[in-house]
Scaffold this active site. Sequence first.
Site, mmCIF file in Angstrom:
data_model
loop_
_atom_site.group_PDB
_atom_site.id
_atom_site.type_symbol
_atom_site.label_atom_id
_atom_site.label_comp_id
_atom_site.label_asym_id
_atom_site.label_seq_id
_atom_site.Cartn_x
_atom_site.Cartn_y
_atom_site.Cartn_z
ATOM 1 N N GLU A 26 40.108 38.979 2.057
ATOM 2 C CA GLU A 26 40.915 37.754 1.998
ATOM 3 C C GLU A 26 41.874 37.813 0.811
ATOM 4 O O GLU A 26 41.461 38.124 -0.317
ATOM 5 C CB GLU A 26 40.004 36.524 1.884
ATOM 6 C CG GLU A 26 39.108 36.326 3.097
ATOM 7 C CD GLU A 26 38.364 35.001 3.092
ATOM 8 O OE1 GLU A 26 37.983 34.541 4.176
ATOM 9 O OE2 GLU A 26 38.143 34.411 2.006
ATOM 10 N N ASN A 80 34.610 39.402 2.869
ATOM 11 C CA ASN A 80 33.478 38.976 3.690
ATOM 12 C C ASN A 80 32.940 40.195 4.417
ATOM 13 O O ASN A 80 33.647 40.824 5.206
ATOM 14 C CB ASN A 80 33.909 37.894 4.676
ATOM 15 C CG ASN A 80 34.279 36.594 3.966
ATOM 16 O OD1 ASN A 80 33.623 36.193 3.008
ATOM 17 N ND2 ASN A 80 35.340 35.959 4.397
ATOM 18 N N LYS A 101 34.654 28.121 -9.165
ATOM 19 C CA LYS A 101 33.935 28.516 -7.941
ATOM 20 C C LYS A 101 32.561 29.076 -8.276
ATOM 21 O O LYS A 101 32.354 29.628 -9.347
ATOM 22 C CB LYS A 101 34.680 29.649 -7.223
ATOM 23 C CG LYS A 101 36.051 29.375 -6.741
ATOM 24 C CD LYS A 101 36.486 30.588 -5.898
ATOM 25 C CE LYS A 101 37.968 30.668 -5.779
ATOM 26 N NZ LYS A 101 38.385 31.821 -4.966
ATOM 27 N N ARG A 135 31.088 40.986 6.939
ATOM 28 C CA ARG A 135 30.485 40.587 8.231
ATOM 29 C C ARG A 135 31.597 40.339 9.238
ATOM 30 O O ARG A 135 32.762 40.428 8.894
ATOM 31 C CB ARG A 135 29.724 39.269 8.025
ATOM 32 C CG ARG A 135 30.655 38.204 7.408
ATOM 33 C CD ARG A 135 30.056 36.821 7.432
ATOM 34 N NE ARG A 135 30.774 35.882 6.589
ATOM 35 C CZ ARG A 135 31.820 35.160 6.954
ATOM 36 N NH1 ARG A 135 32.315 35.283 8.167
ATOM 37 N NH2 ARG A 135 32.394 34.317 6.111
ATOM 38 N N ILE A 165 46.409 28.794 -7.392
ATOM 39 C CA ILE A 165 47.758 29.058 -6.896
ATOM 40 C C ILE A 165 48.203 27.848 -6.076
ATOM 41 O O ILE A 165 47.511 27.449 -5.139
ATOM 42 C CB ILE A 165 47.779 30.323 -5.991
ATOM 43 C CG1 ILE A 165 47.032 31.484 -6.644
ATOM 44 C CG2 ILE A 165 49.205 30.684 -5.596
ATOM 45 C CD1 ILE A 165 47.717 32.137 -7.796
ATOM 46 N N GLU A 171 38.521 37.468 -1.989
ATOM 47 C CA GLU A 171 37.122 37.863 -1.773
ATOM 48 C C GLU A 171 37.050 38.759 -0.552
ATOM 49 O O GLU A 171 37.997 38.850 0.229
ATOM 50 C CB GLU A 171 36.216 36.635 -1.568
ATOM 51 C CG GLU A 171 36.488 35.866 -0.299
ATOM 52 C CD GLU A 171 35.287 35.048 0.175
ATOM 53 O OE1 GLU A 171 34.149 35.327 -0.241
ATOM 54 O OE2 GLU A 171 35.489 34.147 1.003
ATOM 55 N N GLU A 196 39.435 30.874 -11.903
ATOM 56 C CA GLU A 196 40.676 31.641 -11.811
ATOM 57 C C GLU A 196 41.842 30.666 -11.724
ATOM 58 O O GLU A 196 41.643 29.467 -11.504
ATOM 59 C CB GLU A 196 40.633 32.601 -10.615
ATOM 60 C CG GLU A 196 40.385 31.933 -9.290
ATOM 61 C CD GLU A 196 40.140 32.912 -8.132
ATOM 62 O OE1 GLU A 196 39.604 34.014 -8.339
ATOM 63 O OE2 GLU A 196 40.487 32.543 -7.003
HETATM 64 P P1 ADP Z 1 34.993 32.728 8.245
HETATM 65 O O1 ADP Z 1 35.245 33.317 6.891
HETATM 66 O O2 ADP Z 1 34.424 33.674 9.227
HETATM 67 O O3 ADP Z 1 36.147 31.954 8.715
HETATM 68 P P2 ADP Z 1 33.655 30.314 7.501
HETATM 69 O O4 ADP Z 1 33.972 30.246 6.041
HETATM 70 O O5 ADP Z 1 34.325 29.371 8.417
HETATM 71 O O6 ADP Z 1 33.800 31.800 8.016
HETATM 72 O O7 ADP Z 1 32.105 30.224 7.674
HETATM 73 C C1 ADP Z 1 31.481 30.492 8.889
HETATM 74 C C2 ADP Z 1 30.111 29.899 8.873
HETATM 75 O O8 ADP Z 1 29.322 30.533 7.894
HETATM 76 C C3 ADP Z 1 30.076 28.430 8.525
HETATM 77 O O9 ADP Z 1 29.014 27.850 9.217
HETATM 78 C C4 ADP Z 1 29.838 28.449 7.030
HETATM 79 O O10 ADP Z 1 29.295 27.236 6.586
HETATM 80 C C5 ADP Z 1 28.880 29.603 6.921
HETATM 81 N N1 ADP Z 1 28.917 30.296 5.627
HETATM 82 C C6 ADP Z 1 29.830 31.187 5.220
HETATM 83 N N2 ADP Z 1 29.511 31.675 3.996
HETATM 84 C C7 ADP Z 1 28.360 31.081 3.644
HETATM 85 C C8 ADP Z 1 27.492 31.173 2.503
HETATM 86 N N3 ADP Z 1 27.736 31.994 1.482
HETATM 87 N N4 ADP Z 1 26.400 30.400 2.475
HETATM 88 C C9 ADP Z 1 26.132 29.586 3.507
HETATM 89 N N5 ADP Z 1 26.874 29.463 4.607
HETATM 90 C C10 ADP Z 1 27.978 30.200 4.682
HETATM 91 P P1 ADP Z 2 34.729 30.901 0.354
HETATM 92 O O1 ADP Z 2 33.839 32.021 -0.068
HETATM 93 O O2 ADP Z 2 34.066 29.597 0.339
HETATM 94 O O3 ADP Z 2 35.459 31.229 1.615
HETATM 95 P P2 ADP Z 2 37.188 31.523 -1.063
HETATM 96 O O4 ADP Z 2 37.181 32.073 -2.441
HETATM 97 O O5 ADP Z 2 37.484 32.450 0.041
HETATM 98 O O6 ADP Z 2 35.811 30.805 -0.803
HETATM 99 O O7 ADP Z 2 38.205 30.301 -1.021
HETATM 100 C C1 ADP Z 2 38.264 29.426 0.081
HETATM 101 C C2 ADP Z 2 39.616 28.713 0.093
HETATM 102 O O8 ADP Z 2 39.848 28.013 -1.138
HETATM 103 C C3 ADP Z 2 40.806 29.624 0.241
HETATM 104 O O9 ADP Z 2 41.092 29.935 1.581
HETATM 105 C C4 ADP Z 2 41.918 28.816 -0.401
HETATM 106 O O10 ADP Z 2 42.434 27.840 0.467
HETATM 107 C C5 ADP Z 2 41.199 28.116 -1.535
HETATM 108 N N1 ADP Z 2 41.308 28.891 -2.786
HETATM 109 C C6 ADP Z 2 40.376 29.714 -3.303
HETATM 110 N N2 ADP Z 2 40.785 30.261 -4.455
HETATM 111 C C7 ADP Z 2 42.038 29.808 -4.687
HETATM 112 C C8 ADP Z 2 43.016 30.007 -5.721
HETATM 113 N N3 ADP Z 2 42.772 30.800 -6.769
HETATM 114 N N4 ADP Z 2 44.201 29.359 -5.619
HETATM 115 C C9 ADP Z 2 44.447 28.546 -4.566
HETATM 116 N N5 ADP Z 2 43.572 28.303 -3.574
HETATM 117 C C10 ADP Z 2 42.368 28.922 -3.617
HETATM 118 MG MG MG Z 3 36.678 32.902 1.901
#
Ligand code: ADP
Ligand code: ADP
Ligand code: MG
Length: 476
Positions: free
Chosen positions: A275, A290, A158, A292, A203, A288, A200
């Site tokens: 999360e 968020n 990631k 916001r 899972i 992680e 990482e």
């Molecule tokens: P949530 O965690 O609130 O469910 P999403 O992952 O669905 O949010 O993202 C919500 C919106 O924010 C989407 O349009 C996504 O593409 C945007 N977004 C979230 N994190 C980032 C980031 N780090 N950079 C750019 N866009 C982001």
């Molecule tokens: P983002 O910042 O884009 O939201 P996350 O780290 O929250 O990224 O991961 C987004 C999604 O990817 C998670 O909701 C999960 O479905 C998958 N994911 C992330 N990390 C793992 C992991 N270590 N094992 C399994 N699935 C993962």
């Molecule tokens: Mg996330």
Amino acid sequence: MKRVLVANRGEIALRIIRTLREMGIESVALFSDADAKSTHVRLADYAYHLPGVTSQETYLQIPKVIRAIQDSGADGVHPGYGFLSENAHFAEAIACETRAKFIGPSPKAIELMGDKVQARNLVQAAGVPVVPGVTHGLDSVEDLRGFIQAVGYPVILKAACGGGGRGMRVLRSDGDVAPAYEACRREALAYFGDDKIFCERYIDKPRHIEVQVLFDEHGHGVHLFERDCSIQRRHQKLFEEAPSAFLNHEQRMRLGELAVKVASAVNYAGAGTIEFICESPEKVYFMEMNTRIQVEHPVTEMITGVDLIREQIRVASGEPLGFGQKDISLKGWAMEARINAEDPKNDFAPGPGVVSRLRLPSGPFCRVDSHLYQGYEIPQYYDSMVAKLIVWAPDRNVARSRMLRALSEMELAGVPSTIGFHEALLGHPNFQNSTFDTGFLARESEYFQKTLQGVDHLTPELAMVGGLRATHGRRG
Ligand code: ADP
Ligand code: ADP
Ligand code: MG
């Protein structure tokens, strides 16, 4: 606060403007050329034009947005989600260059949690379990190979500063390692402006369960229970519910306490989401934070009765929370379906265009957050999510029936949408008995293709042409 600038667009800008009006606070909308006719502009007290169409030229331009804050005389700024909401430089610039208050946590907290490697280390030190992974940014393929040797496959790569489910890679064998490492680094730089990547353990078949927290600037905080966001495509959420059927009362309370611990570790103030990736109800790992408001915040509002945007504004004004953990109770069940202008029959490809017909559902315990109207043109430049359909009911079964009923009322013509997909989802036995995980949609793609084949989402009016009774039977 007397006047708040909303540094966002679409449904979330509208959502924020609504609470501002209820609080007697004036709102200032921002709009790009492509958003001049959007509902968020019409319903705001004032609107400020950002010339250009792409996000880069407009909503992501810190100097332009700062200028808008200064020109409009706003004393507060709400960033919504996406765009600049998790940008510490933006929060810092507001503090230094304007007289407005950023409605969100401190730049320091945003920065700490914005780097997932830093966040993992910090959270682990606070005694919260994290997914086994590296404690530093990877600096070579050898570095990555060393980690894989220690923990075994599968692993996930990631971007440290990533978001929106983008740029992640799952590795299952040696052949993948070198090309994936290079590609992930490149994408991290291209999407997030930083090529720091980490890895990482991946899972298998987990649930994604997250906890809403709310902290004031005086060190008091609560959690508002969890949301289950395991229904995902390509690591992006499509459907959410609260609470999670995966957890019992004790497990729910433990997860809440872990989330409060995480937020306390960074002296958090404001609304935030922790999360977790859950291997089982007991084996939960921090993934992680968020810093916001989130897309799916309405399901939490429905089960707790708390207006999260109002609380964000109150807390940013320096007010104490005014309630404690024991004052927050969980009532009933809520679900949210993300209505995206995407074609679920074609790998969810975005399909912007003009909304030729629109009927939004309503009725008992049904909420729609959307900026859509008939004749509105969905621009190609931004996110494809155009509406959120949210329902509440006393229990999960009734919530499911209510969601199906609401989906059947909804008509959105002129663009493809995920309405029919959600109907298929709610009809799947694994959804009904809540035995799904984040890989469910990918594994069941044949079921979805078959169910969606030829059966476009049919609204009662269209159905009447072919016989109302027969069509209702088909929809089951
Ligand atoms: P949530 O965690 O609130 O469910 P999403 O992952 O669905 O949010 O993202 C919500 C919106 O924010 C989407 O349009 C996504 O593409 C945007 N977004 C979230 N994190 C980032 C980031 N780090 N950079 C750019 N866009 C982001
Ligand atoms: P983002 O910042 O884009 O939201 P996350 O780290 O929250 O990224 O991961 C987004 C999604 O990817 C998670 O909701 C999960 O479905 C998958 N994911 C992330 N990390 C793992 C992991 N270590 N094992 C399994 N699935 C993962
Ligand atoms: Mg996330």
